[in-house]
Write a protein that holds these residues in place. Sequence first.
Motif, short mmCIF file in Angstrom:
data_model
loop_
_atom_site.label_atom_id
_atom_site.label_comp_id
_atom_site.label_asym_id
_atom_site.label_seq_id
_atom_site.Cartn_x
_atom_site.Cartn_y
_atom_site.Cartn_z
N ILE A 32 0.84 -1.20 0.00
CA ILE A 32 0.00 0.00 0.00
C ILE A 32 0.87 1.25 0.00
CG2 ILE A 32 -1.63 1.35 1.39
CD1 ILE A 32 -3.00 -1.32 2.06
N VAL A 36 0.75 4.16 -2.98
CA VAL A 36 0.29 5.52 -2.69
C VAL A 36 1.45 6.51 -2.66
CG1 VAL A 36 -0.87 6.99 -1.00
CG2 VAL A 36 -1.75 4.69 -1.46
N ALA A 43 -5.33 7.34 -2.68
CA ALA A 43 -5.72 6.33 -1.69
C ALA A 43 -7.05 5.67 -2.04
CB ALA A 43 -5.78 6.96 -0.30
N ALA A 54 -11.18 3.45 2.21
CA ALA A 54 -10.12 4.46 2.26
C ALA A 54 -9.50 4.47 3.65
CB ALA A 54 -10.67 5.83 1.88
N VAL A 57 -6.77 1.93 3.94
CA VAL A 57 -5.56 2.39 3.25
C VAL A 57 -4.81 3.38 4.13
CG1 VAL A 57 -4.68 3.66 1.25
CG2 VAL A 57 -6.49 1.94 0.95
N TYR A 58 -5.52 4.34 4.70
CA TYR A 58 -4.87 5.34 5.55
C TYR A 58 -4.33 4.73 6.84
CZ TYR A 58 -6.26 9.06 2.41
OH TYR A 58 -6.40 9.87 1.31
N LEU A 61 -1.04 3.20 5.88
CA LEU A 61 -0.01 4.23 5.72
C LEU A 61 0.45 4.76 7.08
CD1 LEU A 61 -1.48 6.16 2.67
CD2 LEU A 61 0.51 4.62 2.69
#
Length: 101
Positions: A32, A36, A43, A54, A57-58, A61
């Motif tokens: 990921i 990104v 994202a 989303a 994904v965050y 990160l």
Amino acid sequence: MSKQVNTVVSGDESEIHDEPHIRDRRITVSHIHALVEERGLDAQTVADRFDLTASEVYHALAYYHDHPEEMRAVEQRRRELHEAADEDPRIITGPEDLPES
């Protein structure tokens, strides 16, 4: 009030992967991050591509940036595996290395 669930599982706690990944998925935090932050994908695009939210994904990160030592160790193990695979074709580093059935 919503209950927060740990979205990311560390490699030490996982039964399905040897590095941090999205819970119940084989999509790694490193992958990921690469999509990104290295390739510049949005994202939401990454979320849509892998049927994630989303938020997931965050969270991945954030995990990457909150655990720099662990992520450096993951990247080092991956480099070592690829170097070993250069010398030994029997070492599997990805799906492309699996024999055709």
